[in-house]
Design a protein around this motif. Structure first.
Motif, PDB file in Angstrom:
ATOM      1  N   TYR A 155       0.857  -1.188   0.000  1.00  0.00           N
ATOM      2  CA  TYR A 155       0.000   0.000   0.000  1.00  0.00           C
ATOM      3  C   TYR A 155       0.892   1.236   0.000  1.00  0.00           C
ATOM      4  CZ  TYR A 155      -4.005   2.959   1.317  1.00  0.00           C
ATOM      5  OH  TYR A 155      -4.999   3.912   1.352  1.00  0.00           O
ATOM      6  N   LYS A 156       0.579   2.212  -0.849  1.00  0.00           N
ATOM      7  CA  LYS A 156       1.454   3.361  -1.066  1.00  0.00           C
ATOM      8  C   LYS A 156       1.632   4.245   0.169  1.00  0.00           C
ATOM      9  CE  LYS A 156       0.578   3.874  -6.033  1.00  0.00           C
ATOM     10  NZ  LYS A 156      -0.021   4.759  -7.072  1.00  0.00           N
ATOM     11  N   PHE A 157       0.583   4.369   0.962  1.00  0.00           N
ATOM     12  CA  PHE A 157       0.627   5.329   2.069  1.00  0.00           C
ATOM     13  C   PHE A 157       1.068   4.636   3.353  1.00  0.00           C
ATOM     14  CE2 PHE A 157      -2.728   6.757  -0.898  1.00  0.00           C
ATOM     15  CZ  PHE A 157      -2.079   7.883  -1.387  1.00  0.00           C
ATOM     16  N   LYS A 158       1.960   5.286   4.115  1.00  0.00           N
ATOM     17  CA  LYS A 158       2.627   4.634   5.242  1.00  0.00           C
ATOM     18  C   LYS A 158       2.236   5.222   6.605  1.00  0.00           C
ATOM     19  CE  LYS A 158       5.090   2.643   1.979  1.00  0.00           C
ATOM     20  NZ  LYS A 158       4.799   1.271   1.528  1.00  0.00           N
ATOM     21  N   GLU A 159       1.135   5.990   6.660  1.00  0.00           N
ATOM     22  CA  GLU A 159       0.782   6.654   7.912  1.00  0.00           C
ATOM     23  C   GLU A 159       0.432   5.676   9.033  1.00  0.00           C
ATOM     24  OE1 GLU A 159      -0.388   7.436   5.001  1.00  0.00           O
ATOM     25  OE2 GLU A 159      -0.014   9.575   4.618  1.00  0.00           O
ATOM     26  N   PHE A 160      -0.128   4.525   8.659  1.00  0.00           N
ATOM     27  CA  PHE A 160      -0.532   3.534   9.672  1.00  0.00           C
ATOM     28  C   PHE A 160       0.043   2.180   9.283  1.00  0.00           C
ATOM     29  CE2 PHE A 160      -3.499   0.103  10.864  1.00  0.00           C
ATOM     30  CZ  PHE A 160      -3.412   0.211  12.251  1.00  0.00           C
ATOM     31  N   SER A 161       0.503   1.432  10.290  1.00  0.00           N
ATOM     32  CA  SER A 161       1.058   0.107  10.001  1.00  0.00           C
ATOM     33  C   SER A 161       0.751  -0.864  11.139  1.00  0.00           C
ATOM     34  CB  SER A 161       2.567   0.193   9.791  1.00  0.00           C
ATOM     35  OG  SER A 161       3.227   0.542  10.995  1.00  0.00           O
ATOM     36  N   PHE A 162       0.821  -2.149  10.831  1.00  0.00           N
ATOM     37  CA  PHE A 162       0.691  -3.209  11.829  1.00  0.00           C
ATOM     38  C   PHE A 162       1.502  -4.401  11.354  1.00  0.00           C
ATOM     39  CE2 PHE A 162      -2.911  -3.659   8.909  1.00  0.00           C
ATOM     40  CZ  PHE A 162      -2.875  -4.999   8.564  1.00  0.00           C
ATOM     41  N   THR A 163       1.820  -5.291  12.278  1.00  0.00           N
ATOM     42  CA  THR A 163       2.609  -6.478  11.955  1.00  0.00           C
ATOM     43  C   THR A 163       1.892  -7.713  12.476  1.00  0.00           C
ATOM     44  OG1 THR A 163       4.666  -5.211  12.121  1.00  0.00           O
ATOM     45  CG2 THR A 163       4.847  -7.618  12.182  1.00  0.00           C
ATOM     46  N   PRO A 164       1.309  -8.535  11.606  1.00  0.00           N
ATOM     47  CA  PRO A 164       0.628  -9.758  12.070  1.00  0.00           C
ATOM     48  C   PRO A 164       1.626 -10.742  12.696  1.00  0.00           C
ATOM     49  CG  PRO A 164      -0.015  -9.193   9.821  1.00  0.00           C
ATOM     50  CD  PRO A 164       1.176  -8.356  10.148  1.00  0.00           C
ATOM     51  N   VAL A 165       1.192 -11.402  13.741  1.00  0.00           N
ATOM     52  CA  VAL A 165       1.975 -12.453  14.390  1.00  0.00           C
ATOM     53  C   VAL A 165       1.062 -13.648  14.643  1.00  0.00           C
ATOM     54  CG1 VAL A 165       3.574 -10.818  15.488  1.00  0.00           C
ATOM     55  CG2 VAL A 165       1.497 -11.534  16.709  1.00  0.00           C
ATOM     56  N   SER A 166       1.644 -14.758  15.017  1.00  0.00           N
ATOM     57  CA  SER A 166       0.843 -15.946  15.327  1.00  0.00           C
ATOM     58  C   SER A 166       0.051 -15.721  16.599  1.00  0.00           C
ATOM     59  CB  SER A 166       1.762 -17.159  15.484  1.00  0.00           C
ATOM     60  OG  SER A 166       1.004 -18.318  15.755  1.00  0.00           O
ATOM     61  N   THR A 167      -1.267 -15.920  16.526  1.00  0.00           N
ATOM     62  CA  THR A 167      -2.152 -15.758  17.678  1.00  0.00           C
ATOM     63  C   THR A 167      -3.161 -16.889  17.688  1.00  0.00           C
ATOM     64  OG1 THR A 167      -3.685 -14.376  16.395  1.00  0.00           O
ATOM     65  CG2 THR A 167      -1.973 -13.219  17.643  1.00  0.00           C
ATOM     66  N   PRO A 168      -3.796 -17.166  18.833  1.00  0.00           N
ATOM     67  CA  PRO A 168      -4.866 -18.167  18.845  1.00  0.00           C
ATOM     68  C   PRO A 168      -5.966 -17.785  17.859  1.00  0.00           C
ATOM     69  CG  PRO A 168      -4.213 -17.593  21.087  1.00  0.00           C
ATOM     70  CD  PRO A 168      -3.517 -16.621  20.180  1.00  0.00           C
ATOM     71  N   GLY A 169      -6.349 -18.710  17.004  1.00  0.00           N
ATOM     72  CA  GLY A 169      -7.349 -18.427  15.982  1.00  0.00           C
ATOM     73  C   GLY A 169      -6.764 -17.874  14.703  1.00  0.00           C
ATOM     74  N   ALA A 170      -5.463 -17.552  14.721  1.00  0.00           N
ATOM     75  CA  ALA A 170      -4.774 -17.076  13.513  1.00  0.00           C
ATOM     76  C   ALA A 170      -3.298 -17.443  13.654  1.00  0.00           C
ATOM     77  CB  ALA A 170      -4.941 -15.576  13.335  1.00  0.00           C
ATOM     78  N   THR A 171      -3.026 -18.727  13.630  1.00  0.00           N
ATOM     79  CA  THR A 171      -1.660 -19.196  13.884  1.00  0.00           C
ATOM     80  C   THR A 171      -0.714 -18.906  12.720  1.00  0.00           C
ATOM     81  OG1 THR A 171      -2.318 -21.402  13.131  1.00  0.00           O
ATOM     82  CG2 THR A 171      -2.385 -20.985  15.507  1.00  0.00           C
ATOM     83  N   GLU A 172      -1.249 -18.848  11.499  1.00  0.00           N
ATOM     84  CA  GLU A 172      -0.438 -18.540  10.325  1.00  0.00           C
ATOM     85  C   GLU A 172      -1.116 -17.442   9.506  1.00  0.00           C
ATOM     86  OE1 GLU A 172       2.568 -19.578   9.540  1.00  0.00           O
ATOM     87  OE2 GLU A 172       2.696 -20.901  11.301  1.00  0.00           O
ATOM     88  N   PRO A 173      -1.153 -16.232  10.033  1.00  0.00           N
ATOM     89  CA  PRO A 173      -1.861 -15.158   9.326  1.00  0.00           C
ATOM     90  C   PRO A 173      -1.085 -14.687   8.099  1.00  0.00           C
ATOM     91  CG  PRO A 173      -0.690 -14.260  11.199  1.00  0.00           C
ATOM     92  CD  PRO A 173      -0.535 -15.752  11.275  1.00  0.00           C
TER      93      PRO A 173
END
Length: 404
Positions: A295-313
């Motif tokens: 995504y071109k715009f960088k104002e907001f970001s997040f980093t997915p990690v392994s969590t219960p219910g989403a072990t391989e996001p």
């Protein structure tokens, strides 16, 4: 002469008295009594109205199609019915399993419930429809699962297959209805037959505006089961409910729909599951943030990690740039605005869509329209007349007053 003078004097006094101002009698104000506002009757789910269906279970062997949303107060419906002497033989579990903790799309195995010792038969994976053998020792099936009102939410696909199996094997189904948190409107393209799949089994729009009980009646009435069969169903409706009644789910319906914000955004954001954009699986706010490395715009970001219910996001341990939709003001009804924006501002447009997109969209046209740069208004116009035709059909099966 004394008598006439006395009479004259008396007459003058009387005349003067008659000209004096008269006193107004005191008016006593009566107290104002306010009319009390009518008290809204409490909403009751089908499961909570046990007086309407317990008698139908007496002496019957019961199969339960349930998950973690199947509650009565603080108790699970299975535990409640067992305590009332109902003979439950089998639990059938949909996607995410009986306890609702499996990843989306994860294979769910048959098992035993550790609390009750009952057999759990998975209806997700290879076995999506109960077999004749699995139904052999059952007289009546109960379906009690909370839906969120989107065509691609697979609990309604499980209901379809359960109805089909019941019709084929002469079993009754008791559907304990629950409110639809997105039930106050209808929107999106209607599914085209060539895109039928487990994430879209019926010719209905993305936001169908029905409870599971109303949809079950539609499936029966429109003869959408295989071979145009009709299942023998009884719906226990929600008491004191209309399609405009706000309803916040007491239990999250699946691991990645943790709150009302995610549930409202879900119809719009689930289409991203057919693209290279993350919907926030593996973050504390799934279906409330969207982003990708492209995504071109960088104002907001997040980093997915392994969590219960989403072990391989998607994009596990990678930085994704996008939008934060956790503010309640962003929880608008179904829109294509996010999808159009992310395609327009993707640095990887040629890899934006994947083969799953058409199954979610229910049409081949939406991908083409977005690539062509069409506006949302023009895309919406192409959903007619199918969308209006669906709305006409829908009215035949409503159990509750329409949204005003």
């Amino acid at each position: 002469m004394i008598q006439p003078l006395f009479i004259l004097y008396t007459s003058l006094l009387l005349a003067i008295g008659s000209c004096a101002p008269k006193q107004t009698p005191e008016v006593v104000q009566k107290p104002t009594i306010a009319t009390p506002a009518p008290v809204a009757k409490p909403l009751q789910t089908g499961a909570e109205q046990m007086e309407l269906y317990l008698s139908k279970l007496q002496g019957k062997r019961v199969g339960m199609v349930v998950n973690q949303t199947s509650i009565v107060g603080e108790s699970h419906l299975v535990d409640t019915l067992l305590s009332r002497g109902v003979k439950i033989t089998t639990i059938f579990a949909p996607e995410h399993g009986f306890r609702g903790d499996a990843d989306a799309g994860a294979y769910v195995k048959d098992a035993k419930d550790t609390k009750t010792g009952l057999s759990i038969v998975s209806l997700y994976g290879k076995n999506k429809k109960p077999s004749a053998e699995q139904l052999a020792g059952i007289d009546v099936l109960i379906f009690d699962i909370q839906d969120v009102g989107a065509r691609f939410y697979t609990y309604i696909s499980t209901m379809h297959y359960v109805m089909e199996a019941a019709a084929e094997n002469g079993k009754e189904i008791l559907i304990l209805d629950r409110p639809n948190p997105n039930g106050n409107y209808v929107d999106g393209p209607v599914l085209e037959p060539e895109h039928k799949s487990f994430v879209g089994m019926h010719p209905i729009p993305i936001v169908h505006g029905l409870t599971v009980g109303e949809l079950a009646n539609m499936i029966n009435g429109e003869k959408w089961l295989d071979g145009q069969q009709q299942a023998k169903i009884t719906v226990i409706p929600v008491a004191n409910y209309t399609h405009s009644t706000p309803y916040t789910l007491p239990v999250k319906p699946s691991p990645n729909l943790p709150n009302q914000q995610a549930i409202i955004l879900y119809p719009s954001l689930c289409l991203f599951e057919g693209t290279n954009v993350s919907v926030g699986r593996g973050t504390p706010t799934p279906f409330q943030v969207i982003g990708s490395p492209y995504y071109k715009f960088k104002e907001f970001s997040f980093t997915p990690v392994s969590t219960p219910g989403a072990t391989e996001p998607p994009y596990k341990n990678q930085v994704c740039y996008g939008k934060n939709l956790t503010d309640p003001s962003t929880a608008q009804p179904f829109t294509l605005a996010y999808l159009i924006d992310f395609y327009k501002n993707s640095t990887e447009q040629d890899k934006f869509f994947n083969n799953f997109f058409e199954k979610l969209a229910g049409t081949s046209e939406l991908r083409k329209q977005i690539i062509a740069g069409k506006t949302e208004a023009k895309i919406r116009a192409s959903w007619e007349p199918a969308l209006s035709n669906y709305k006409t059909i829908r009215k035949k099966y409503l159990l509750y007053p329409e949204a005003e």
